[in-house]
Design a protein around this motif. Structure first.
Motif, PDB file in Angstrom:
ATOM      1  N   LEU A 161       0.838  -1.212   0.000  1.00  0.00           N
ATOM      2  CA  LEU A 161       0.000   0.000   0.000  1.00  0.00           C
ATOM      3  C   LEU A 161       0.868   1.255   0.000  1.00  0.00           C
ATOM      4  CD1 LEU A 161      -2.745   1.363   0.201  1.00  0.00           C
ATOM      5  CD2 LEU A 161      -2.676   1.030   2.670  1.00  0.00           C
ATOM      6  N   LEU A 162       1.875   1.239   0.879  1.00  0.00           N
ATOM      7  CA  LEU A 162       2.742   2.401   0.987  1.00  0.00           C
ATOM      8  C   LEU A 162       3.463   2.676  -0.345  1.00  0.00           C
ATOM      9  CD1 LEU A 162       3.044   4.254   3.326  1.00  0.00           C
ATOM     10  CD2 LEU A 162       4.969   2.910   4.140  1.00  0.00           C
ATOM     11  N   ASP A 163       3.783   1.626  -1.065  1.00  0.00           N
ATOM     12  CA  ASP A 163       4.452   1.789  -2.362  1.00  0.00           C
ATOM     13  C   ASP A 163       3.530   2.366  -3.421  1.00  0.00           C
ATOM     14  OD1 ASP A 163       6.707   0.765  -1.285  1.00  0.00           O
ATOM     15  OD2 ASP A 163       6.278  -1.315  -1.949  1.00  0.00           O
ATOM     16  N   GLU A 164       2.252   2.152  -3.252  1.00  0.00           N
ATOM     17  CA  GLU A 164       1.312   2.613  -4.292  1.00  0.00           C
ATOM     18  C   GLU A 164       1.053   4.114  -4.213  1.00  0.00           C
ATOM     19  OE1 GLU A 164      -2.393   0.470  -4.655  1.00  0.00           O
ATOM     20  OE2 GLU A 164      -1.342  -1.407  -4.153  1.00  0.00           O
ATOM     21  N   ILE A 165       1.270   4.643  -3.026  1.00  0.00           N
ATOM     22  CA  ILE A 165       0.858   6.048  -2.826  1.00  0.00           C
ATOM     23  C   ILE A 165       1.579   6.978  -3.782  1.00  0.00           C
ATOM     24  CG2 ILE A 165       0.824   7.976  -1.197  1.00  0.00           C
ATOM     25  CD1 ILE A 165       0.551   5.899   1.038  1.00  0.00           C
ATOM     26  N   GLU A 166       2.898   6.922  -3.827  1.00  0.00           N
ATOM     27  CA  GLU A 166       3.673   7.893  -4.586  1.00  0.00           C
ATOM     28  C   GLU A 166       3.337   7.890  -6.089  1.00  0.00           C
ATOM     29  OE1 GLU A 166       5.241  10.274  -3.316  1.00  0.00           O
ATOM     30  OE2 GLU A 166       6.117  11.071  -5.179  1.00  0.00           O
ATOM     31  N   PRO A 167       3.367   6.689  -6.749  1.00  0.00           N
ATOM     32  CA  PRO A 167       3.029   6.712  -8.182  1.00  0.00           C
ATOM     33  C   PRO A 167       1.612   7.217  -8.451  1.00  0.00           C
ATOM     34  CG  PRO A 167       3.671   4.485  -7.473  1.00  0.00           C
ATOM     35  CD  PRO A 167       3.783   5.367  -6.278  1.00  0.00           C
ATOM     36  N   LEU A 168       0.668   6.833  -7.591  1.00  0.00           N
ATOM     37  CA  LEU A 168      -0.722   7.280  -7.810  1.00  0.00           C
ATOM     38  C   LEU A 168      -0.808   8.797  -7.640  1.00  0.00           C
ATOM     39  CD1 LEU A 168      -3.435   6.081  -8.522  1.00  0.00           C
ATOM     40  CD2 LEU A 168      -3.969   5.959  -6.090  1.00  0.00           C
ATOM     41  N   LYS A 169      -0.081   9.306  -6.652  1.00  0.00           N
ATOM     42  CA  LYS A 169      -0.076  10.754  -6.424  1.00  0.00           C
ATOM     43  C   LYS A 169       0.498  11.463  -7.648  1.00  0.00           C
ATOM     44  CE  LYS A 169       3.030  13.234  -4.356  1.00  0.00           C
ATOM     45  NZ  LYS A 169       4.028  13.639  -3.341  1.00  0.00           N
ATOM     46  N   GLN A 170       1.600  10.967  -8.173  1.00  0.00           N
ATOM     47  CA  GLN A 170       2.220  11.595  -9.344  1.00  0.00           C
ATOM     48  C   GLN A 170       1.268  11.613 -10.527  1.00  0.00           C
ATOM     49  OE1 GLN A 170       4.704  13.367  -9.277  1.00  0.00           O
ATOM     50  NE2 GLN A 170       5.609  12.767  -7.324  1.00  0.00           N
ATOM     51  N   ALA A 171       0.580  10.501 -10.739  1.00  0.00           N
ATOM     52  CA  ALA A 171      -0.364  10.421 -11.856  1.00  0.00           C
ATOM     53  C   ALA A 171      -1.496  11.431 -11.665  1.00  0.00           C
ATOM     54  CB  ALA A 171      -0.925   9.006 -11.965  1.00  0.00           C
ATOM     55  N   ALA A 172      -1.993  11.493 -10.414  1.00  0.00           N
ATOM     56  CA  ALA A 172      -3.092  12.422 -10.129  1.00  0.00           C
ATOM     57  C   ALA A 172      -2.633  13.861 -10.309  1.00  0.00           C
ATOM     58  CB  ALA A 172      -3.610  12.209  -8.715  1.00  0.00           C
ATOM     59  N   LEU A 173      -1.430  14.177  -9.796  1.00  0.00           N
ATOM     60  CA  LEU A 173      -0.910  15.552  -9.927  1.00  0.00           C
ATOM     61  C   LEU A 173      -0.795  15.935 -11.398  1.00  0.00           C
ATOM     62  CD1 LEU A 173       1.914  15.871  -7.219  1.00  0.00           C
ATOM     63  CD2 LEU A 173      -0.273  17.115  -7.341  1.00  0.00           C
ATOM     64  N   ALA A 174      -0.307  15.004 -12.207  1.00  0.00           N
ATOM     65  CA  ALA A 174      -0.147  15.290 -13.631  1.00  0.00           C
ATOM     66  C   ALA A 174      -1.507  15.584 -14.269  1.00  0.00           C
ATOM     67  CB  ALA A 174       0.524  14.116 -14.331  1.00  0.00           C
ATOM     68  N   GLU A 175      -2.496  14.769 -13.935  1.00  0.00           N
ATOM     69  CA  GLU A 175      -3.801  14.945 -14.573  1.00  0.00           C
ATOM     70  C   GLU A 175      -4.477  16.241 -14.109  1.00  0.00           C
ATOM     71  OE1 GLU A 175      -7.433  12.112 -15.154  1.00  0.00           O
ATOM     72  OE2 GLU A 175      -5.603  10.882 -15.055  1.00  0.00           O
ATOM     73  N   LEU A 176      -4.354  16.489 -12.798  1.00  0.00           N
ATOM     74  CA  LEU A 176      -4.987  17.698 -12.255  1.00  0.00           C
ATOM     75  C   LEU A 176      -4.329  18.945 -12.843  1.00  0.00           C
ATOM     76  CD1 LEU A 176      -5.384  16.769  -8.468  1.00  0.00           C
ATOM     77  CD2 LEU A 176      -7.229  17.046 -10.137  1.00  0.00           C
ATOM     78  N   SER A 177      -2.993  18.961 -12.858  1.00  0.00           N
ATOM     79  CA  SER A 177      -2.327  20.210 -13.244  1.00  0.00           C
ATOM     80  C   SER A 177      -2.376  20.429 -14.748  1.00  0.00           C
ATOM     81  CB  SER A 177      -0.890  20.211 -12.749  1.00  0.00           C
ATOM     82  OG  SER A 177      -0.219  19.118 -13.336  1.00  0.00           O
ATOM     83  N   MET A 178      -2.706  19.379 -15.519  1.00  0.00           N
ATOM     84  CA  MET A 178      -2.772  19.575 -16.964  1.00  0.00           C
ATOM     85  C   MET A 178      -4.196  19.618 -17.504  1.00  0.00           C
ATOM     86  SD  MET A 178       0.602  17.407 -17.855  1.00  0.00           S
ATOM     87  CE  MET A 178      -0.236  16.398 -19.043  1.00  0.00           C
ATOM     88  N   ALA A 179      -5.187  19.515 -16.612  1.00  0.00           N
ATOM     89  CA  ALA A 179      -6.577  19.540 -17.096  1.00  0.00           C
ATOM     90  C   ALA A 179      -6.796  20.788 -17.939  1.00  0.00           C
ATOM     91  CB  ALA A 179      -7.529  19.534 -15.911  1.00  0.00           C
ATOM     92  N   PRO A 180      -7.256  20.626 -19.198  1.00  0.00           N
ATOM     93  CA  PRO A 180      -7.350  21.777 -20.107  1.00  0.00           C
ATOM     94  C   PRO A 180      -8.516  22.716 -19.765  1.00  0.00           C
ATOM     95  CG  PRO A 180      -8.147  19.787 -21.199  1.00  0.00           C
ATOM     96  CD  PRO A 180      -7.638  19.354 -19.864  1.00  0.00           C
ATOM     97  N   ASP A 181      -9.538  22.225 -19.076  1.00  0.00           N
ATOM     98  CA  ASP A 181     -10.661  23.109 -18.736  1.00  0.00           C
ATOM     99  C   ASP A 181     -11.318  22.619 -17.448  1.00  0.00           C
ATOM    100  OD1 ASP A 181     -12.272  20.932 -19.438  1.00  0.00           O
ATOM    101  OD2 ASP A 181     -12.353  21.598 -21.535  1.00  0.00           O
ATOM    102  N   LEU A 182     -12.299  23.333 -17.004  1.00  0.00           N
ATOM    103  CA  LEU A 182     -12.923  23.014 -15.717  1.00  0.00           C
ATOM    104  C   LEU A 182     -13.626  21.668 -15.738  1.00  0.00           C
ATOM    105  CD1 LEU A 182     -14.237  26.586 -14.835  1.00  0.00           C
ATOM    106  CD2 LEU A 182     -12.648  25.235 -13.441  1.00  0.00           C
ATOM    107  N   ALA A 183     -14.175  21.293 -16.895  1.00  0.00           N
ATOM    108  CA  ALA A 183     -14.867  20.004 -16.980  1.00  0.00           C
ATOM    109  C   ALA A 183     -13.859  18.860 -16.822  1.00  0.00           C
ATOM    110  CB  ALA A 183     -15.603  19.895 -18.318  1.00  0.00           C
TER     111      ALA A 183
END
Ligand code: DAH
Length: 351
Positions: free
Chosen positions: A4-26
């Motif tokens: 579980l502890l190993d999963e946190i970092e990669p999932l966080k990175q993926a989420a950060l990438a998607e959130l920070s690159m979202a092209p619009d509010l939708a």
């Protein structure tokens, strides 16, 4: 270290990438649901926390919470950036375009004429006085030496107020009690002469612009409400010459320096002698007349002074009254008084 502890970092990175690159509010909302929603991937990690052995829970819990705080911050940051972009103009701004000006209003022609009249009188020491439009018959008539049987008080021409308890608005209704004053919409601004003299001792030098009321049917030259200017001058040894000089000064200012005036004998109950004033100018000739009647005036009647407690042996004075609409109509060549009250911008813009 647990899985579980190993999963946190990669999932966080993926989420950060998607959130920070979202092209619009939708898209941002979709990313939020994917990771942080009730069934999101990151939420799923949180749910697994309870399945861990007791000694691993604190470290894993701390790591997940830290990561979640990072994701929440990234979400908020991207949201405000996208909201700002959404509120900006879609087209580039052209700073070379002419500015948009707010259209300025104008003073009504009657207000303009009134202000001109007031300005002229101020130059020679007159001040503006005011009085009630709903007046009692004493101030409108009796005190001005206008007795009860005078035609000026006729219920046909005057708006009396119906003061009977719960009374209907019957035309010409009179006061509830015969010994009490009847109230009416003032038929002229002359009532203010009395109000001022009652309050103030001489000398008096006032003009009174104001609205007056008569039961006239509206036509090209009449309207049930219109405006007048009253003037009153009281001092020692005031003469008809002072009156004439004052009227001449003001009318020359209003209607042009070539304006001439003449006095014709007339009758008003509150002045003696009384006159009507005619004037002549290029404006009257344009209307096909050499002389036009414009005002009433005279030397204040001794009885009027008695009525306000001035000693008529000491004080002398003159008064005049004229209609503002009439002045404005002559000045601007307007042939129908009703135009003043229709508020048609095509008319009003011309002044
Ligand atoms: N009150 C008169 C009117 O309404 C006008 C007038 C005449 C006023 C003579 C005066 C005056 O002060 O002296 O027609």
């Amino acid at each position: 270290m647990s899985r579980l502890l190993d999963e946190i970092e990669p999932l966080k990175q993926a989420a950060l990438a998607e959130l920070s690159m979202a092209p619009d509010l939708a898209a941002l909302e979709q990313a939020r649901v994917n990771y942080l929603g009730a069934h999101g991937k990151f939420t799923a990690l949180l749910k697994q926390l309870s399945t861990l052995p007791k000694e691993e829970k604190p470290a894993a819990g701390k790591a997940i919470n830290t990561a979640k705080a990072e994701l929440d911050a990234a979400l908020a940051q991207r949201r405000s950036a996208l909201e700002l972009t959404a509120s900006l103009p879609k087209e580039p701004t052209d700073f070379t375009l002419p500015g948009r000006r707010r259209e300025l209003g104008k003073l009504h022609p009657l207000t303009q004429v009134t202000e001109d009249i007031v300005r002229s009188f101020r130059k020679i020491g007159f001040v503006v006085a005011d009085g009630p439009e709903a007046e009692d018959d004493y101030h409108c008539f009796d005190a001005l030496n206008t007795p009860a049987d005078h035609p000026a008080r006729d219920t046909q021409d005057t708006f009396y107020l119906d003061e009977r308890a719960g009374g209907k608005h019957a035309p010409g209704a009179v006061a509830a009690q015969p010994d009490r004053a009847a109230h009416l919409l003032r038929t002229h601004t002359s009532s203010v002469q009395i109000r001022v003299m009652e309050k103030q001792s001489p000398p008096v030098r006032i003009i009174v612009p104001g609205r007056v009321y008569r039961r006239d049917n509206a036509d090209a030259t009449h309207n049930p409400t219109f405006h007048q200017v009253e003037g009153l001058y009281v001092d020692r040894r005031v003469t008809v010459g002072d009156l004439k000089g004052t009227v001449e000064f003001v009318f020359k200012e209003l209607m042009g320096s070539k304006t001439r005036i003449r006095f014709r004998p007339h009758y008003f109950s509150y002045t003696e002698p009384s006159f009507e004033i005619d004037f002549s100018s290029a404006l009257t000739r344009k209307m096909g007349k050499e002389w036009l009647e414009i005002a009433g005036c005279g030397m204040v009647h001794p009885q009027v002074f008695e009525n306000v407690g001035y000693d008529p042996e000491v004080w002398t004075g003159w008064a005049f009254g004229f209609g503002i609409e009439r002045i404005a109509m002559i000045r601007y060549g307007i042939n129908d008084i009703r135009l003043f009250y229709e508020n048609d911008l095509r008319f009003l813009r011309q002044f």
